[in-house]
Design a protein around this motif. Structure first.
Motif, PDB file in Angstrom:
ATOM      1  N   CYS A   1      37.660  49.420  33.113  1.00 42.46           N
ATOM      2  CA  CYS A   1      38.684  49.296  32.072  1.00 42.46           C
ATOM      3  C   CYS A   1      40.021  48.911  32.702  1.00 42.46           C
ATOM      4  N   GLY A   2      40.556  47.771  32.303  1.00 43.15           N
ATOM      5  CA  GLY A   2      41.860  47.360  32.787  1.00 43.15           C
ATOM      6  C   GLY A   2      41.872  46.844  34.206  1.00 43.15           C
ATOM      7  N   ILE A   3      40.743  46.292  34.673  1.00 44.37           N
ATOM      8  CA  ILE A   3      40.728  45.728  36.027  1.00 44.37           C
ATOM      9  C   ILE A   3      41.166  44.266  35.983  1.00 44.37           C
ATOM     10  N   PRO A   4      41.836  43.779  37.020  1.00 42.87           N
ATOM     11  CA  PRO A   4      42.236  42.364  37.082  1.00 42.87           C
ATOM     12  C   PRO A   4      41.059  41.499  37.527  1.00 42.87           C
ATOM     13  N   GLU A   5      40.191  41.160  36.600  1.00 40.69           N
ATOM     14  CA  GLU A   5      38.926  40.503  36.911  1.00 40.69           C
ATOM     15  C   GLU A   5      39.112  39.190  37.681  1.00 40.69           C
ATOM     16  N   ALA A   6      39.984  38.334  37.181  1.00 41.41           N
ATOM     17  CA  ALA A   6      40.171  37.026  37.814  1.00 41.41           C
ATOM     18  C   ALA A   6      40.784  37.155  39.199  1.00 41.41           C
ATOM     19  N   LEU A   7      41.712  38.093  39.365  1.00 41.33           N
ATOM     20  CA  LEU A   7      42.359  38.275  40.668  1.00 41.33           C
ATOM     21  C   LEU A   7      41.391  38.842  41.697  1.00 41.33           C
ATOM     22  N   ILE A   8      40.512  39.742  41.271  1.00 47.56           N
ATOM     23  CA  ILE A   8      39.512  40.276  42.200  1.00 47.56           C
ATOM     24  C   ILE A   8      38.578  39.162  42.665  1.00 47.56           C
ATOM     25  N   ALA A   9      38.145  38.320  41.728  1.00 45.79           N
ATOM     26  CA  ALA A   9      37.276  37.200  42.094  1.00 45.79           C
ATOM     27  C   ALA A   9      38.001  36.234  43.029  1.00 45.79           C
ATOM     28  N   ALA A  10      39.281  36.003  42.770  1.00 49.61           N
ATOM     29  CA  ALA A  10      40.062  35.113  43.639  1.00 49.61           C
ATOM     30  C   ALA A  10      40.262  35.724  45.018  1.00 49.61           C
TER      31      ALA A  10
END
Length: 232
Positions: A30-39
């Motif tokens: 919940c509320g994780i920075p999905e795109a930034l983690i992938a980047a």
């Protein structure tokens, strides 16, 4: 200063490096920075120390970085949803610093407020207090905890203006504000970007002074950790 970047990869360019300490917002998924983690995974940065309430799940969230062996140490309060985390830790391949959840939040908040350490009753008389300074105040024992400052903080918000003022959505706020405060450089992933002045000052949850870069991710997946539905 333009804080808005065209992509998560561009927002992290020149910011993330090997051996850094990275604070990542979220609670479970919940509320994780999905795109930034992938980047961050795609950046190839390794030997990272990650500060996060948890370690994501296998194949998503911080689980992506565990799969690629980019994390050398986790500072967390709960890690029970990730089998790869368990395997690496039990094999001695991953360092772990367990921290009570409230203490972890205060460590991040204090770090962002310029407070180097604080005293708390949480953990007194347990392994949490081992090797730490314990003092008595008003007849009660307190353990001293050092605050946390991260090289980079990756956070998720519902809305930002171009100055970086953030608005979070309900429980997705969780650890995001304190992670943002802790970062020497904070990158925010948001679902909507508006012009400066469009957010009422009373509605700002985190002032833009804590945010250095912004990236738009208008349609995040928002995966649910354990989806349970009733039978039809």
């Amino acid at each position: 200063m333009n804080k808005v970047f065209a992509s998560a990869a561009e927002a992290l360019a020149g910011v993330v490096h090997d051996g850094q300490t990275i604070a990542v917002g979220g609670f479970g998924l919940c509320g994780i920075p999905e795109a930034l983690i992938a980047a961050l995974r795609d950046s190839g940065a390794k030997q990272l120390t990650c500060i996060s309430n948890n370690a994501g799940v296998d194949g998503f969230g911080l689980g992506l970085l565990l799969a690629t062996r980019q994390i050398k140490k986790m500072i967390s309060s709960y890690v029970g949803e990730n089998k790869e985390f368990e395997r690496q830790y039990l094999a001695g391949e991953l360092e772990l610093e367990f921290t009570p959840q409230g203490t972890l939040a205060e460590k991040l908040r204090a770090g962002g407020s310029g407070i180097p350490a604080f005293f708390t009753k949480t953990g007194v008389g347990t392994i949490v207090a081992e090797g730490k300074d314990v003092r008595e105040f008003d007849g009660q024992q307190y353990v001293m905890e050092r605050s946390l400052v991260s090289d980079v903080a990756l956070v998720k918000a519902k809305k930002a203006d171009k100055a970086g003022n953030l608005v979070f959505r309900r429980t997705a706020r969780n650890f995001n504000p304190v992670c943002a405060m802790s970062g020497k450089i904070t990158v925010a992933e948001v679902e909507e970007i508006v012009e400066i002045g469009e957010i009422d000052p009373d509605d700002v949850h985190l002032p833009g002074i804590f945010v250095h870069r912004i990236v738009l991710n208008a349609s995040p997946e928002k995966r649910i950790e354990q989806r349970t539905v009733r039978a039809k």
